[in-house]
Scaffold this active site. Structure first.
Site, PDB file in Angstrom:
ATOM      1  N   ARG A 129       0.822  -1.213   0.000  1.00  0.00           N
ATOM      2  CA  ARG A 129       0.000   0.000   0.000  1.00  0.00           C
ATOM      3  C   ARG A 129       0.858   1.267   0.000  1.00  0.00           C
ATOM      4  O   ARG A 129       0.404   2.309  -0.459  1.00  0.00           O
ATOM      5  CB  ARG A 129      -0.911   0.025   1.227  1.00  0.00           C
ATOM      6  CG  ARG A 129      -2.084  -0.917   1.097  1.00  0.00           C
ATOM      7  CD  ARG A 129      -2.952  -0.841   2.334  1.00  0.00           C
ATOM      8  NE  ARG A 129      -4.224  -1.511   2.109  1.00  0.00           N
ATOM      9  CZ  ARG A 129      -5.232  -1.498   2.968  1.00  0.00           C
ATOM     10  NH1 ARG A 129      -5.126  -0.842   4.108  1.00  0.00           N
ATOM     11  NH2 ARG A 129      -6.344  -2.130   2.694  1.00  0.00           N
ATOM     12  N   LYS A 159     -13.710  -8.583   9.755  1.00  0.00           N
ATOM     13  CA  LYS A 159     -14.648  -7.453   9.808  1.00  0.00           C
ATOM     14  C   LYS A 159     -15.997  -7.921   9.275  1.00  0.00           C
ATOM     15  O   LYS A 159     -16.402  -7.591   8.154  1.00  0.00           O
ATOM     16  CB  LYS A 159     -14.105  -6.293   8.978  1.00  0.00           C
ATOM     17  CG  LYS A 159     -12.903  -5.630   9.616  1.00  0.00           C
ATOM     18  CD  LYS A 159     -12.484  -4.439   8.774  1.00  0.00           C
ATOM     19  CE  LYS A 159     -11.111  -3.948   9.170  1.00  0.00           C
ATOM     20  NZ  LYS A 159     -10.429  -3.297   8.040  1.00  0.00           N
ATOM     21  N   GLY A 174      -6.166  -5.429   3.221  1.00  0.00           N
ATOM     22  CA  GLY A 174      -4.880  -5.310   3.902  1.00  0.00           C
ATOM     23  C   GLY A 174      -4.293  -6.651   4.298  1.00  0.00           C
ATOM     24  O   GLY A 174      -3.170  -7.001   3.898  1.00  0.00           O
ATOM     25  N   GLY A 220     -12.911  -4.028   2.151  1.00  0.00           N
ATOM     26  CA  GLY A 220     -14.301  -3.589   2.273  1.00  0.00           C
ATOM     27  C   GLY A 220     -14.691  -2.624   1.165  1.00  0.00           C
ATOM     28  O   GLY A 220     -15.784  -2.711   0.594  1.00  0.00           O
TER      29      GLY A 220
END
Ligand code: ADP
Ligand code: MG
Length: 398
Positions: free
Chosen positions: A39, A201, A353, A377
């Site tokens: 990233r 999540k 991630g 997400g």
């Protein structure tokens, strides 16, 4: 509607100007060491495009979920050091978000210099999208650049609120590239289109599935996300993680999309991550005092066969607690099966991630995935057809 990109700006709007670049440097850091810097590397084109044209670059990101408190382990300082290595020049670092000190640092910034602000989420105003905080951030710069695709689904001060104060608000090259690949997958995926979802999540991912499930031909579920569905089916899941709030939807979805949703048929379970010597392989039911931490061998075989002859695959979320070798097998097998699918001609897109860290651990090469997305997400929501606030706030291309 296509969005304006930094390269659409005339050089006169860049030279000498202060560019606020929202990046997503939410990378895995343990004891100050960054284990995965994809990233960070992916934002270099935008940063260098701006510095080469004489901009003064202010970078800002979040790291983890400090919920408005200053947590030293969640400091972005290690990221500023890594970035400085990658750019081959010093990168400044400020301790704070919008205070006077930051203002002074930025006022002292010369052309082509780069500074990184401390973790924005040390201020709870960031996630609250608080107007005064947004205004404070906006006062630091002349132009706004979003190069944080992975956070674009959040309506936060730095991804949305502050952008409204700028006449010029444009996408960076990372965001531009993401939109290119993901728009194609959203509007015109090759079939069968298989979506694989896992991770921790749960609420975010199940919410995103609500739309995406309509477009997918098959949805393979693993990781922490699976247990909410298994529990909804009345299966014993022991102490595995769930999101009870999503249970009703999961129940309905299992009926409505019967045959489309695939769930684990076995698991690797243990009493806890600390007591992993108690590791056992069980069928679908998990004993009371155990928790599921990985998909089991039968599930792996099943999922690999579902991945084999496909037009397109999107994967977000590890199949288990891959950080611990005892629970890494499911994720590694899925990663390698996806790499093989790429060789067979499938359009493969993998994002998130931890998912990126997991494909590295499984030794899958960048060239074995068609597009590695920085979003987990965010990508799921985008593919489901939702508008991402951090994208819609940007200027439309003229
Ligand atoms: P991503 O960052 O790829 O979008 P998430 O942030 O949703 O994925 O979740 C990643 C985390 O999920 C990993 O750190 C992994 O350890 C955890 N995880 C996966 N499976 C389980 C499980 N069965 N129980 C608890 N945690 C899990
Ligand atoms: Mg994650």
């Amino acid at each position: 509607m296509a969005k304006m990109v930094v390269s659409d700006l005339p050089d006169s709007e860049i030279e000498g100007k202060r560019a606020f670049v929202r990046v997503d440097f939410n990378v895995p850091i343990k004891d100050g060491v960054i284990s995965e810097d994809y990233r960070i590397r992916r934002t270099i084109p935008t940063i260098e495009y701006l510095t080469q044209r004489g901009a003064r670059v202010i970078l800002a990101s979040h790291l983890g979920r400090p919920r408005g408190r200053v947590i030293p382990d969640l400091s972005l300082r290690p990221v500023s050091l890594r970035l400085s290595e990658l750019l081959g020049k010093p990168v400044g670092f400020t301790e704070d978000g919008t205070r006077e000190g930051v203002k002074a640092t930025i006022d002292g910034l010369r052309e082509a210099e780069v500074v990184l602000l401390e973790n924005l989420r040390f201020h709870k105003e960031e996630t609250d999208n608080e107007p005064e905080f947004s205004k404070g951030l906006a006062s630091l710069a002349d132009i706004y650049v979003n190069d944080a695709f992975g956070t674009s689904h959040r309506k936060h001060a730095s991804t949305y609120g502050m952008a409204l104060y700028f006449d010029l608000r444009v996408a960076g090259f990372l965001v531009h590239r993401e939109l290119k690949f993901l728009t194609k997958l959203r509007d015109n995926p090759e079939h069968p289109f298989v979506v694989i979802v896992g991770g921790a999540k749960i609420k975010d991912k199940i919410s995103a599935l609500k739309n995406l499930i309509e477009k997918a031909d098959k949805v393979l579920i693993g990781g922490g996300v699976a247990y909410t569905f298994l529990k909804a089916k009345g299966i014993n899941i022991g102490g595995s993680i769930t999101e009870d709030e999503m249970m009703d939807w999961a129940k309905d979805a299992l009926l409505k999309y019967e045959g489309k949703i695939f769930l684990p048929v076995d698991h690797v379970a243990a009493e806890s991550l600390e007591k992993r010597r108690t590791r056992v392989v069980v069928d679908q039911e998990i004993p009371e005092e155990f928790k599921g931490f990985d998909i089991g061998p039968k599930t792996i075989t099943k999922y690999i066969s579902e991945i084999k002859d496909t037009g397109a695959i999107f994967w977000n979320g590890p199949m288990g607690v891959f950080e611990i070798d005892d629970f890494a097998s499911g994720t590694a097998h899925i990663a390698r099966a996806i790499a093989l699918a790429t060789w067979r001609g499938t359009t493969t897109v993998v994002g998130g991630g931890e998912t990126i860290a997991a494909i590295r651990k499984a030794e899958v090469l960048d060239s074995e995935i068609i597009h590695i997305s920085t979003g987990g997400g965010a990508s799921l929501e985008f593919l489901g057809g939702e508008e991402l606030p951090g994208i819609s706030v940007l200027n439309d291309k003229k």
